[in-house]
Design an enzyme around this catalytic site. Structure first.
Site, PDB file in Angstrom:
ATOM      1  N   HIS A  66     -23.472  -5.742  41.928  1.00 59.49           N
ATOM      2  CA  HIS A  66     -22.026  -5.755  41.701  1.00 59.49           C
ATOM      3  C   HIS A  66     -21.594  -7.081  41.104  1.00 59.49           C
ATOM      4  O   HIS A  66     -22.112  -8.142  41.467  1.00 59.49           O
ATOM      5  CB  HIS A  66     -21.259  -5.473  43.000  1.00 59.49           C
ATOM      6  CG  HIS A  66     -21.500  -6.455  44.110  1.00 59.49           C
ATOM      7  ND1 HIS A  66     -20.753  -7.615  44.268  1.00 59.49           N
ATOM      8  CD2 HIS A  66     -22.399  -6.464  45.125  1.00 59.49           C
ATOM      9  CE1 HIS A  66     -21.177  -8.274  45.337  1.00 59.49           C
ATOM     10  NE2 HIS A  66     -22.183  -7.611  45.875  1.00 59.49           N
ATOM     11  N   ASP A  68     -18.285  -7.998  41.182  1.00 62.47           N
ATOM     12  CA  ASP A  68     -17.085  -8.475  41.876  1.00 62.47           C
ATOM     13  C   ASP A  68     -17.448  -9.435  43.005  1.00 62.47           C
ATOM     14  O   ASP A  68     -18.558  -9.407  43.549  1.00 62.47           O
ATOM     15  CB  ASP A  68     -16.257  -7.302  42.414  1.00 62.47           C
ATOM     16  CG  ASP A  68     -17.027  -6.420  43.388  1.00 62.47           C
ATOM     17  OD1 ASP A  68     -18.213  -6.153  43.127  1.00 62.47           O
ATOM     18  OD2 ASP A  68     -16.451  -5.989  44.408  1.00 62.47           O
ATOM     19  N   GLU A 133     -17.601  -3.348  44.917  1.00 58.68           N
ATOM     20  CA  GLU A 133     -18.467  -3.292  46.095  1.00 58.68           C
ATOM     21  C   GLU A 133     -17.849  -4.042  47.260  1.00 58.68           C
ATOM     22  O   GLU A 133     -17.940  -3.623  48.406  1.00 58.68           O
ATOM     23  CB  GLU A 133     -19.842  -3.877  45.773  1.00 58.68           C
ATOM     24  CG  GLU A 133     -20.925  -3.570  46.821  1.00 58.68           C
ATOM     25  CD  GLU A 133     -20.996  -4.588  47.957  1.00 58.68           C
ATOM     26  OE1 GLU A 133     -21.674  -4.307  48.962  1.00 58.68           O
ATOM     27  OE2 GLU A 133     -20.375  -5.667  47.865  1.00 58.68           O
ATOM     28  N   GLU A 134     -17.195  -5.150  46.968  1.00 57.72           N
ATOM     29  CA  GLU A 134     -16.660  -6.013  48.019  1.00 57.72           C
ATOM     30  C   GLU A 134     -15.372  -5.476  48.642  1.00 57.72           C
ATOM     31  O   GLU A 134     -15.036  -5.840  49.765  1.00 57.72           O
ATOM     32  CB  GLU A 134     -16.404  -7.423  47.468  1.00 57.72           C
ATOM     33  CG  GLU A 134     -17.656  -8.163  47.017  1.00 57.72           C
ATOM     34  CD  GLU A 134     -18.546  -8.599  48.170  1.00 57.72           C
ATOM     35  OE1 GLU A 134     -18.297  -8.173  49.315  1.00 57.72           O
ATOM     36  OE2 GLU A 134     -19.504  -9.348  47.921  1.00 57.72           O
ATOM     37  N   GLU A 162     -28.730  -7.525  46.628  1.00 56.80           N
ATOM     38  CA  GLU A 162     -27.951  -8.165  47.691  1.00 56.80           C
ATOM     39  C   GLU A 162     -28.733  -9.337  48.298  1.00 56.80           C
ATOM     40  O   GLU A 162     -29.964  -9.288  48.389  1.00 56.80           O
ATOM     41  CB  GLU A 162     -27.617  -7.156  48.796  1.00 56.80           C
ATOM     42  CG  GLU A 162     -26.582  -6.123  48.417  1.00 56.80           C
ATOM     43  CD  GLU A 162     -25.185  -6.699  48.282  1.00 56.80           C
ATOM     44  OE1 GLU A 162     -24.963  -7.859  48.669  1.00 56.80           O
ATOM     45  OE2 GLU A 162     -24.304  -5.978  47.784  1.00 56.80           O
ATOM     46  N   HIS A 348     -19.648 -15.442  51.098  1.00 57.18           N
ATOM     47  CA  HIS A 348     -18.241 -15.258  51.495  1.00 57.18           C
ATOM     48  C   HIS A 348     -17.622 -16.529  52.083  1.00 57.18           C
ATOM     49  O   HIS A 348     -16.478 -16.496  52.534  1.00 57.18           O
ATOM     50  CB  HIS A 348     -18.073 -14.102  52.489  1.00 57.18           C
ATOM     51  CG  HIS A 348     -18.391 -12.753  51.917  1.00 57.18           C
ATOM     52  ND1 HIS A 348     -17.842 -11.589  52.401  1.00 57.18           N
ATOM     53  CD2 HIS A 348     -19.204 -12.367  50.900  1.00 57.18           C
ATOM     54  CE1 HIS A 348     -18.305 -10.556  51.718  1.00 57.18           C
ATOM     55  NE2 HIS A 348     -19.145 -11.015  50.799  1.00 57.18           N
TER      56      HIS A 348
END
Length: 375
Positions: A66, A68, A133-134, A162, A348
């Site tokens: 992803h 994003d 995805e997030e 990931e 994150h």
């Protein structure tokens, strides 16, 4: 530092692709893939950009990821602006460095090197990339998979980029994930004055014995691949805010992370049986985010383990822990699915970063996986 993987990662980080905005990341990847002979199909749904790209034919190995990212948070707490990548002491800082623009760059560069060495490769190499995805993950990989399944596309192996590693790249790979099921439960009572409880029916009092039993249940014991199923209460809400009003309703939200020992239907049946046992008046809304999946030892797992052992001289752990990933959607196609990516210690977080050398290593691992499966 002159390295194609690092340079591409930096270019991707500079594009502030807050979910589901792609901010030009996919165009950058597509340009590179088309240059080495990939056919690219855009599959946009709603506000989400996706693409499916392939080269060659036959047994198919797809790389999924992803573009994003999550919000940066308080930018003043970053050592450098989050969308201005910088390298300090060998660490590449920037939002998405680990989750997962570094992996995307490693995939693309690995494909470029692989095609240069194997221009007539035997199998099909593919990419499945999304910008959703997030956040909701409703218009991303799941929609692409539905489209591919509707036309009977073949997908034998899928490597999701990931950030699976914990201390050094490749020390952990994910060969499965637990399922995720959320229950939004409302217990109905009768609102009234706290001084006249006989004229009301307090749903909090009614539900308390049920909740006590719910949290004590051992749902299963897990198995050799999965830990025991976990149930956690996430939200509870009742009352008007006044100290003299008995609430009329109690809202409880709880989530299951469940193993292959159970199905979502089994969990639902057991919860409904518990609610009925306690003679509660209730309404319930279920949300199944994903089924559990497991990729047993086979060609993909063996190829991933071989690549890690070759380049990092360690034997990876095969785990199914952690949250959900888009692998849960791809597994529906019958593909073997494995997640391999950089260290996840800062994902994150403020000052998200990745070891720059790890990304170079990751690209080599990805290339070796390609060579084992589709050369």
């Amino acid at each position: 530092m002159s390295c194609p993987v690092i340079e591409l990662t930096q270019q991707l980080i500079r594009r502030p692709s807050l979910s589901p905005d792609d901010a030009g990341c996919q165009a950058l990847m597509i340009e590179r893939l088309r240059a080495i002979g990939f056919t690219v199909e855009h599959m946009d749904f709603g506000d989400t950009q996706n693409f499916w790209a392939w080269r060659g034919q036959g047994e198919t190995l797809a790389f999924a990821g992803h573009t994003d990212v999550v919000p940066a948070g308080d930018v003043d707490r970053w050592i450098n602006p989050p969308f201005e990548p910088t390298i300090r002491d060998g660490m590449l800082f920037g939002r998405g460095a680990a989750d997962m623009k570094g992996s995307l760059a490693a995939m693309v560069v690995a494909a470029e090197r692989f095609v240069a060495q194997h221009p007539d490769h035997q199998g099909r190499l593919a990419f499945l990339i999304t910008s959703d995805e997030e956040a909701s993950a409703k218009n991303g990989t799941v929609k692409v998979v539905e489209t591919l399944m509707a036309r009977n596309e073949r997908l034998d192996y899928c490597l999701v980029g990931e950030p699976s590693s914990t201390e050094i790249v490749g020390d952990v790979v994910k060969n499965g994930r637990r399922g995720s099921l959320t229950c939004n439960l409302t217990i109905h009572g009768v609102q009234g004055h706290v001084a006249y409880p006989h004229l009301a029916d307090n749903p909090v009092h009614r539900a308390a014995p049920m909740l006590n039993e719910l949290v004590a249940i051992e749902w299963d014991q897990g198995n050799e691949f999965f830990p025991a199923t976990s149930m956690q209460i996430a939200n509870i809400q009742a009352g008007t805010g006044s100290n003299n009003v008995i609430p009329g309703e109690l809202f409880i939200q709880f989530n299951f992370r469940f193993s292959t020992e159970l199905t979502d239907e089994t969990l639902k049946e057991r919860v409904h049986a518990l609610l009925d046992k306690h003679q509660l008046r209730y309404t319930v809304d279920w949300w199944l985010s994903g089924q559990p999946f497991l990729t047993a030892r086979g060609k993909l797992v063996d190829a991933v383990v071989n690549a890690i052992e070759h380049y990092n001289e360690i034997k990876p752990q095969l785990l199914t822990t952690g949250g959900t990933s888009d692998g849960r959607f791809i597994a529906r196609m019958g593909a073997q699915v494995v997640e391999l990516g950089p260290v996840n210690a800062t994902i994150h977080k403020i000052n998200e970063c990745v070891n720059a050398a790890d990304l170079q290593l990751l690209a080599r691992m990805y290339q070796r996986i390609m060579e084992q499966l589709v050369a």
